[in-house]
Design a protein around this motif. Sequence first.
Motif, PDB file in Angstrom:
ATOM      1  N   GLN A   1       0.705  -1.517  -0.100  1.00  0.00           N
ATOM      2  CA  GLN A   1      -0.138  -0.029   0.401  1.00  0.00           C
ATOM      3  C   GLN A   1       0.643   1.043  -0.385  1.00  0.00           C
ATOM      4  OE1 GLN A   1      -3.513   0.473   0.193  1.00  0.00           O
ATOM      5  NE2 GLN A   1      -3.371   2.398  -0.905  1.00  0.00           N
ATOM      6  N   ASP A   2       1.703   1.602   0.592  1.00  0.00           N
ATOM      7  CA  ASP A   2       3.064   1.995   0.694  1.00  0.00           C
ATOM      8  C   ASP A   2       3.788   2.369  -0.917  1.00  0.00           C
ATOM      9  OD1 ASP A   2       2.399   2.647   3.227  1.00  0.00           O
ATOM     10  OD2 ASP A   2       4.183   1.754   4.184  1.00  0.00           O
ATOM     11  N   ASP A   3       4.061   1.536  -1.228  1.00  0.00           N
ATOM     12  CA  ASP A   3       4.566   1.486  -2.513  1.00  0.00           C
ATOM     13  C   ASP A   3       3.216   2.186  -4.159  1.00  0.00           C
ATOM     14  OD1 ASP A   3       6.650   0.801  -2.015  1.00  0.00           O
ATOM     15  OD2 ASP A   3       6.260  -1.267  -2.815  1.00  0.00           O
ATOM     16  N   VAL A   4       2.163   1.579  -4.089  1.00  0.00           N
ATOM     17  CA  VAL A   4       0.948   2.380  -4.182  1.00  0.00           C
ATOM     18  C   VAL A   4       0.680   4.348  -4.017  1.00  0.00           C
ATOM     19  CG1 VAL A   4      -1.577   2.054  -4.380  1.00  0.00           C
ATOM     20  CG2 VAL A   4      -0.185  -0.160  -4.658  1.00  0.00           C
ATOM     21  N   ASP A   5       0.456   4.374  -2.898  1.00  0.00           N
ATOM     22  CA  ASP A   5       1.118   5.093  -2.223  1.00  0.00           C
ATOM     23  C   ASP A   5       2.212   6.407  -3.002  1.00  0.00           C
ATOM     24  OD1 ASP A   5      -1.336   4.414  -1.111  1.00  0.00           O
ATOM     25  OD2 ASP A   5      -0.261   4.963   1.111  1.00  0.00           O
ATOM     26  N   ALA A   6       3.170   5.974  -3.123  1.00  0.00           N
ATOM     27  CA  ALA A   6       3.975   6.794  -3.427  1.00  0.00           C
ATOM     28  C   ALA A   6       4.084   6.712  -5.122  1.00  0.00           C
ATOM     29  CB  ALA A   6       5.171   6.099  -2.806  1.00  0.00           C
ATOM     30  N   ALA A   7       3.705   5.831  -5.536  1.00  0.00           N
ATOM     31  CA  ALA A   7       3.043   5.513  -7.329  1.00  0.00           C
ATOM     32  C   ALA A   7       2.966   6.190  -7.417  1.00  0.00           C
ATOM     33  CB  ALA A   7       3.153   4.204  -7.433  1.00  0.00           C
ATOM     34  N   THR A   8       1.481   6.896  -6.697  1.00  0.00           N
ATOM     35  CA  THR A   8       0.384   7.439  -7.313  1.00  0.00           C
ATOM     36  C   THR A   8       0.364   8.635  -7.144  1.00  0.00           C
ATOM     37  OG1 THR A   8      -1.201   5.799  -6.318  1.00  0.00           O
ATOM     38  CG2 THR A   8      -1.643   8.113  -6.317  1.00  0.00           C
ATOM     39  N   GLN A   9       1.557   8.873  -6.162  1.00  0.00           N
ATOM     40  CA  GLN A   9       2.080  10.809  -6.066  1.00  0.00           C
ATOM     41  C   GLN A   9       2.732  10.934  -7.121  1.00  0.00           C
ATOM     42  OE1 GLN A   9       3.992  10.674  -1.823  1.00  0.00           O
ATOM     43  NE2 GLN A   9       1.141  11.323  -0.794  1.00  0.00           N
ATOM     44  N   ARG A  10       3.514   9.985  -7.761  1.00  0.00           N
ATOM     45  CA  ARG A  10       4.393  10.203  -8.821  1.00  0.00           C
ATOM     46  C   ARG A  10       3.764  10.489  -9.883  1.00  0.00           C
ATOM     47  NH1 ARG A  10       7.915   6.068  -5.987  1.00  0.00           N
ATOM     48  NH2 ARG A  10       6.868   5.011  -6.634  1.00  0.00           N
ATOM     49  N   LEU A  11       2.672   9.838  -9.950  1.00  0.00           N
ATOM     50  CA  LEU A  11       2.054   9.361 -10.985  1.00  0.00           C
ATOM     51  C   LEU A  11       1.295  11.079 -11.366  1.00  0.00           C
ATOM     52  CD1 LEU A  11       1.053   8.724 -14.082  1.00  0.00           C
ATOM     53  CD2 LEU A  11      -1.099   7.257 -12.793  1.00  0.00           C
ATOM     54  N   GLY A  12       0.147  11.673  -9.836  1.00  0.00           N
ATOM     55  CA  GLY A  12       0.148  12.581  -9.746  1.00  0.00           C
ATOM     56  C   GLY A  12       0.401  13.533  -9.987  1.00  0.00           C
ATOM     57  N   ARG A  13       1.756  13.801  -9.096  1.00  0.00           N
ATOM     58  CA  ARG A  13       2.743  14.616  -9.401  1.00  0.00           C
ATOM     59  C   ARG A  13       2.870  15.224 -11.356  1.00  0.00           C
ATOM     60  NH1 ARG A  13       7.433  13.016  -7.524  1.00  0.00           N
ATOM     61  NH2 ARG A  13       8.686  12.469  -9.855  1.00  0.00           N
ATOM     62  N   VAL A  14       3.567  13.709 -11.655  1.00  0.00           N
ATOM     63  CA  VAL A  14       4.037  14.344 -13.739  1.00  0.00           C
ATOM     64  C   VAL A  14       2.880  15.031 -14.392  1.00  0.00           C
ATOM     65  CG1 VAL A  14       5.843  13.070 -13.175  1.00  0.00           C
ATOM     66  CG2 VAL A  14       3.622  11.497 -13.544  1.00  0.00           C
ATOM     67  N   GLN A  15       1.652  14.038 -13.625  1.00  0.00           N
ATOM     68  CA  GLN A  15       0.920  14.401 -14.405  1.00  0.00           C
ATOM     69  C   GLN A  15       0.125  16.082 -14.507  1.00  0.00           C
ATOM     70  OE1 GLN A  15      -2.418  11.618 -13.385  1.00  0.00           O
ATOM     71  NE2 GLN A  15      -2.267  10.526 -14.697  1.00  0.00           N
ATOM     72  N   ARG A  16       0.967  16.660 -13.645  1.00  0.00           N
ATOM     73  CA  ARG A  16       0.372  17.848 -12.664  1.00  0.00           C
ATOM     74  C   ARG A  16       1.301  19.008 -14.045  1.00  0.00           C
ATOM     75  NH1 ARG A  16      -0.312  15.780  -7.834  1.00  0.00           N
ATOM     76  NH2 ARG A  16       1.269  16.346  -7.296  1.00  0.00           N
ATOM     77  N   GLU A  17       2.567  18.429 -13.687  1.00  0.00           N
ATOM     78  CA  GLU A  17       3.721  18.679 -14.386  1.00  0.00           C
ATOM     79  C   GLU A  17       3.556  18.421 -15.862  1.00  0.00           C
ATOM     80  OE1 GLU A  17       7.603  16.985 -13.218  1.00  0.00           O
ATOM     81  OE2 GLU A  17       7.602  17.519 -11.650  1.00  0.00           O
ATOM     82  N   ARG A  18       3.125  18.079 -16.953  1.00  0.00           N
ATOM     83  CA  ARG A  18       2.345  18.135 -17.669  1.00  0.00           C
ATOM     84  C   ARG A  18       1.395  18.567 -18.120  1.00  0.00           C
ATOM     85  NH1 ARG A  18      -0.798  16.424 -21.529  1.00  0.00           N
ATOM     86  NH2 ARG A  18       0.018  16.125 -23.488  1.00  0.00           N
ATOM     87  N   GLY A  19       0.258  18.773 -17.939  1.00  0.00           N
ATOM     88  CA  GLY A  19      -0.830  19.911 -17.574  1.00  0.00           C
ATOM     89  C   GLY A  19      -0.246  21.849 -17.746  1.00  0.00           C
ATOM     90  N   GLU A  20       0.819  21.593 -17.103  1.00  0.00           N
ATOM     91  CA  GLU A  20       1.124  22.896 -16.646  1.00  0.00           C
ATOM     92  C   GLU A  20       1.846  23.382 -17.681  1.00  0.00           C
ATOM     93  OE1 GLU A  20       1.249  25.544 -14.451  1.00  0.00           O
ATOM     94  OE2 GLU A  20      -0.678  24.201 -13.213  1.00  0.00           O
TER      95      GLU A  20
END
Length: 149
Positions: A15-34
């Motif tokens: 679950q910790d790995d999923v949370d970390a991967a979710t945060q990474r994916l969210g961050r790169v998606q936000r960066e792409r959006g910017e």
Amino acid sequence: MTKQTALQTLIGLAQDDVDAATQRLGRVQRERGEVEKQLKALIDYREEYHVRFTESARAGMAAGNVRNFQAFIDTLDAAIEQQRRMLDQATQRVEAAKPEWARSKQKLGSYEVLQTRQDAVQARKEARRDQRDSDEFAARALRMRTSPL
């Protein structure tokens, strides 16, 4: 307090790995959006500037102003091209983060399936034990009723 099993520990780590991967994916998606938003702003600005230039040129314009306009448009075009490359790179980062997230999610799901199976086995054992205890109690009660005092 119940003792945490090895499987529960694995589930927690997964679950910790999923949370970390979710945060990474969210961050790169936000960066792409910017990056995409900045690209759109550059394109819109270029179009507006071109429209203003065209209107000014119809009224007559000095050759120096035309050269300045062309130089500025060239600069905008270069910035737009650079921003497109940045958008491609950001998209690649998003696409690279998706499989990592999916793998961690699948791993967690596998552990959860194992936990569900283990819980079902434990529930069946407890049900058998409860049934056995109930049968023994009923047999004892029957013996006590039928035995002479």
